[in-house]
Scaffold this motif. Sequence first.
Motif, short mmCIF file in Angstrom:
data_model
loop_
_atom_site.label_atom_id
_atom_site.label_comp_id
_atom_site.label_asym_id
_atom_site.label_seq_id
_atom_site.Cartn_x
_atom_site.Cartn_y
_atom_site.Cartn_z
N VAL A 281 1.13 -1.17 -0.01
CA VAL A 281 0.10 -0.02 0.11
C VAL A 281 0.85 1.27 0.00
O VAL A 281 1.97 1.17 0.45
N VAL A 282 0.53 2.34 -0.75
CA VAL A 282 1.12 3.46 -0.79
C VAL A 282 0.30 4.53 -0.04
O VAL A 282 -1.01 4.40 -0.31
N VAL A 283 0.76 5.23 0.94
CA VAL A 283 -0.03 6.24 1.80
C VAL A 283 0.47 7.50 1.41
O VAL A 283 1.66 7.97 1.69
N MET A 300 0.12 3.15 -11.72
CA MET A 300 0.80 2.82 -12.94
C MET A 300 1.61 1.58 -12.49
O MET A 300 1.82 0.60 -13.35
N ALA A 301 1.96 1.44 -11.21
CA ALA A 301 2.86 0.28 -10.85
C ALA A 301 1.84 -0.84 -10.35
O ALA A 301 2.28 -1.92 -9.95
N GLY A 302 0.65 -0.45 -10.19
CA GLY A 302 -0.29 -1.58 -9.84
C GLY A 302 -0.56 -1.72 -8.36
O GLY A 302 -1.07 -2.83 -7.77
N THR A 303 -0.11 -0.27 -7.64
CA THR A 303 -0.05 -0.63 -6.06
C THR A 303 -1.17 0.19 -5.64
O THR A 303 -1.47 1.53 -5.79
N PRO A 304 -2.23 -0.50 -4.71
CA PRO A 304 -3.31 0.44 -4.33
C PRO A 304 -2.86 1.50 -3.34
O PRO A 304 -1.80 1.55 -2.61
N VAL A 305 -3.88 2.67 -3.15
CA VAL A 305 -3.13 3.69 -2.46
C VAL A 305 -4.37 4.08 -1.33
O VAL A 305 -5.40 3.72 -1.59
N VAL A 306 -3.73 4.55 -0.26
CA VAL A 306 -4.58 5.40 0.94
C VAL A 306 -4.19 6.87 0.77
O VAL A 306 -3.00 7.13 0.91
N SER A 307 -5.25 7.76 0.80
CA SER A 307 -4.71 9.09 0.51
C SER A 307 -5.74 9.95 1.23
O SER A 307 -7.12 9.71 1.37
N THR A 308 -5.23 11.11 1.86
CA THR A 308 -6.09 12.16 2.31
C THR A 308 -6.99 12.67 1.11
O THR A 308 -6.59 12.90 0.02
N ARG A 309 -8.23 13.11 1.46
CA ARG A 309 -9.02 13.87 0.16
C ARG A 309 -8.89 15.35 0.21
O ARG A 309 -9.61 16.23 0.52
N GLU A 332 -8.36 7.20 10.56
CA GLU A 332 -9.27 6.75 9.52
C GLU A 332 -8.33 6.26 8.47
O GLU A 332 -8.60 5.30 7.67
N LEU A 333 -7.18 7.09 8.25
CA LEU A 333 -6.10 6.58 7.29
C LEU A 333 -5.56 5.27 7.65
O LEU A 333 -5.43 4.57 6.71
#
Length: 393
Positions: A281-283, A300-309, A332-333
């Motif tokens: 996961v990338v945060v 593009m690398a196919g890695t899911p992300v978690v991010s602030t909106r 929450e993150l």
Amino acid sequence: MKPDGRIRVMEIIARMNVGGPATQVSGLSEGLDPKEFDHRLYTGYVDDHECDHLRLHGMESQVRRVPGLGRSVRLGDDYRALFWLISAMRTFRPHIVHTRTAKAGALGRVAARLAGVGSARVHTFHGHLLHGYFSPARRALYVRSERLLASMSDRLVTVGSQVRDDLLQAGIGRPSQYVVIPPGVRLRPVPDRGTARAALGLPPDAPVVAYVGRLTPVKRPDRFLAVADAVSRQIPGCRFVVCGGGGLEWQVARDVEPVHDSFHLLGWRKDVETVYAAADVVVLTSDNEGTPLTLIEAGMAGTPVVSTRVGSVAEVVKDEHTGLLASTDPAELAAHTVRLLCDRSLARQMGEAARDWTRYAFGVGRLVSDTEHLYRSLCGKADRRLVAEESTR
């Protein structure tokens, strides 16, 4: 025009530190058709704690350095840069002056007006400084300055619709001036997970969460550390990778010392694709963003992300489809991060969807095509100004 008939573009950016603006400029410099465009890049110098994109990628010979230009506001240096740019404009006589970043945007647009060469003026906002940077008094000064500079501009380019809407809400420019051109990214070949983890010294089977970006206050690396602490309590053995540098690098190193076995502080790396490939996961934990390249590259690398909106993040990450968006609350993150680490099937589905979406929407070819179209649309206006100027001499 010059005898060769090309459109002359003078692109000005305060500094080419590692980050989104430098990546975009590099992609354009390499992609613009040299038969149609005489594109020249003018830039200053990075600060001591920053990583130079040009040096990192061996591109130092491809730019023209502007004496005095850089991030910091220093009256003497700023005047020197301003008059140097005026002289350069009168020599090059660009059809288009294209500025990026706040400092270069101010000096470049003022120089273009004072030089009297009739250039069309374009400024790109890779984000904005409306939130997370200034005190209320300095924010008000920033807004007044950008309103004035907008009156000197033919086009205002933003990297996302939300960035445009925020600027318009602040009274900066008119709707007709704005053009949205999302970033374009070219990621190098992505290694397999095992190769990537071996290269970074990471265990082959441990859960891995990555932070990629500058270590500066607005990016909130302290929030990432809070997320890491919460994740570690639920998933013992999780590893955390921090790829990047900046003014808070020393603070991050100090704060992770008690749990240093769980953290891998990589500094700046040229092979960011290796970091994405190694991560589950990338945060992203920022208070403010434009359209962050980190999330595009991870996709593009196919890695899911978690991010602030924040900013135009939601234009990159499709919530619950290519990643998960949250408020700025670390809890929450962390909950979103744990969800993806525990549900490998969901993480894989989101990563595959992110790869498809980002490669379609954020390719360098599309960025170059959009920019070439913008330049062509402005060239007639610049030509009329040049003719008018010549007739008054």
